[in-house]
Scaffold this active site. Sequence first.
Site, mmCIF file in Angstrom:
data_model
loop_
_atom_site.group_PDB
_atom_site.id
_atom_site.type_symbol
_atom_site.label_atom_id
_atom_site.label_comp_id
_atom_site.label_asym_id
_atom_site.label_seq_id
_atom_site.Cartn_x
_atom_site.Cartn_y
_atom_site.Cartn_z
ATOM 1 N N ASP A 1 -151.419 6.358 -90.780
ATOM 2 C CA ASP A 1 -152.447 7.396 -90.875
ATOM 3 C C ASP A 1 -153.587 6.972 -91.798
ATOM 4 O O ASP A 1 -154.728 7.389 -91.628
ATOM 5 C CB ASP A 1 -151.843 8.702 -91.426
ATOM 6 C CG ASP A 1 -150.841 9.332 -90.464
ATOM 7 O OD1 ASP A 1 -150.820 8.935 -89.280
ATOM 8 O OD2 ASP A 1 -150.079 10.212 -90.892
ATOM 9 N N GLU B 1 -149.773 11.258 -76.413
ATOM 10 C CA GLU B 1 -149.325 9.943 -76.859
ATOM 11 C C GLU B 1 -148.053 9.600 -76.092
ATOM 12 O O GLU B 1 -147.093 10.373 -76.113
ATOM 13 C CB GLU B 1 -149.037 9.969 -78.364
ATOM 14 C CG GLU B 1 -150.272 10.285 -79.191
ATOM 15 C CD GLU B 1 -149.974 10.520 -80.670
ATOM 16 O OE1 GLU B 1 -150.911 10.417 -81.475
ATOM 17 O OE2 GLU B 1 -148.812 10.826 -81.020
ATOM 18 N N TYR C 1 -148.173 13.493 -80.011
ATOM 19 C CA TYR C 1 -149.165 14.567 -80.037
ATOM 20 C C TYR C 1 -149.703 14.825 -78.631
ATOM 21 O O TYR C 1 -149.848 13.890 -77.837
ATOM 22 C CB TYR C 1 -150.333 14.176 -80.955
ATOM 23 C CG TYR C 1 -150.013 14.236 -82.442
ATOM 24 C CD1 TYR C 1 -148.717 14.133 -82.910
ATOM 25 C CD2 TYR C 1 -151.035 14.386 -83.370
ATOM 26 C CE1 TYR C 1 -148.438 14.198 -84.269
ATOM 27 C CE2 TYR C 1 -150.773 14.443 -84.735
ATOM 28 C CZ TYR C 1 -149.465 14.345 -85.177
ATOM 29 O OH TYR C 1 -149.196 14.402 -86.518
ATOM 30 N N GLU D 1 -149.974 21.264 -88.882
ATOM 31 C CA GLU D 1 -150.939 21.099 -87.785
ATOM 32 C C GLU D 1 -150.821 22.255 -86.783
ATOM 33 O O GLU D 1 -149.718 22.725 -86.510
ATOM 34 C CB GLU D 1 -150.689 19.769 -87.079
ATOM 35 C CG GLU D 1 -150.961 18.590 -87.985
ATOM 36 C CD GLU D 1 -150.526 17.258 -87.421
ATOM 37 O OE1 GLU D 1 -151.285 16.293 -87.547
ATOM 38 O OE2 GLU D 1 -149.414 17.178 -86.861
#
Length: 386
Positions: free
Chosen positions: A77, A365, A343, A238
């Site tokens: 990340d 993904e 995701y 998220e």
Amino acid sequence: METGSRLVALSLLLSLLSLCNSTFSPKQIVPLLYEEQLLWVSGFEGEVNTYRIPLLSFTPKGSLLAFSEARKTTSRDLGQKFIAMRRSTDKGATWSPSSFIVDDGAHIDGLNLGSVVVDEEHGLVIVVYVLCFNHYHCSPSSIMMVESLDDGLSWSQPRNLSVQLGVKTFAPGPGFGIQKRYNPAKGRLVVCGHGTLEGNGVFCILSDDHGKNWYNGAALKSIPYNQQKREQDFTPDECQPVELADGSIVINVRNQNNYHCRCRMVVRSFDGGLTLPIETLFFDRELVDPAVAAGALVKNGVLYFTNPSHELHRVNLTLRWSLTDGKSWEKKALQIWAGPSGYSSITSLDSSSVEDEKYIFVIYEKGYKSYGETISVTKIHLFGGR
Ligand SMILES: *[C@@H]1O[C@H](CO)[C@@H](O)[C@H](O)[C@H]1NC(C)=O
Ligand SMILES: *[C@@H]1O[C@H](CO)[C@@H](O)[C@H](O)[C@H]1NC(C)=O
């Protein structure tokens, strides 16, 4: 009847039906994977090591835009990145080559995506992202945006929204932000995301003037707030907001520390994203989840949801749908990909055409050994299966 005249009769019938609000009944939904394309493949091609964090949206003119983080040197990340974009003007049949619309330069804790939000009223496409989210050799983190006034062809210079919002650590999305279609606050842009691991929670930023001015809206804070978390602490993370027909906003949230269940949290705002009352919070045990960013979308009164449907691992990307605004889910589900999948995000074009009623698009993904291998977009025919 001859096949030809049957077709004519059929297309006449279809165009008559298209005059009605909706041609298909939600009860008829039997989704079919209709088309699939890999948009990005990781693995040190050119200047990019790994593509992750896919976003997808239609523009007001009906073009389809896909975005992802192009991580320059590492799959992590952290690190330097571009925002990669591909554009389709034929509803996903063909795509432009990848272009890099933002370059964070040599940032050691570079950009993270992000939310794409479309302002139908002004014909804008806005991408909101964060710089220095992890405070790794940098401070503070900054909430940034770029916008396109020409259907995604060209993009503005980055603008620093932290000047208006104050300095806070906020990662938008990942997914899409919404423009309120119904009152309260019709026309408002609502972008929701999450904070740092210690100062986590769902936070929304709002704009009532098409992205010129932004201010802080709702917060659903983690417990204990601003302190180190343990497994099973309350840590909303998220998230993906959608608007229901009653004008409320439902936010489907990653349950980072598996508070209460290994499943999704859901919370709702009745004032256009100003507050997220704790009484509205519930845990959707049917939506088992390994703590990941998931997709949600409302189309023609049906709520769609995608995630890797597994308690522990990011595998089994599944589409589910609800005819009751998420109070219950249909028994049938569509497995999009059995293998590693991470995701995801969903979009669809709302127009008066029957064709556009039939399809939703899921970007996700996807891999064979790990979900970071590719980013794929699949077109799903909602009434094509049996
Ligand atoms: C963005 O604005 C904030 C507040 O003024 C500032 O602290 C920060 O350094 C700015 N970030 C960038 C990348 O310019
Ligand atoms: C995939 O997810 C669906 C929906 O939750 C579930 O019914 C199915 O058992 C899952 N399959 C696997 C192999 O985990």
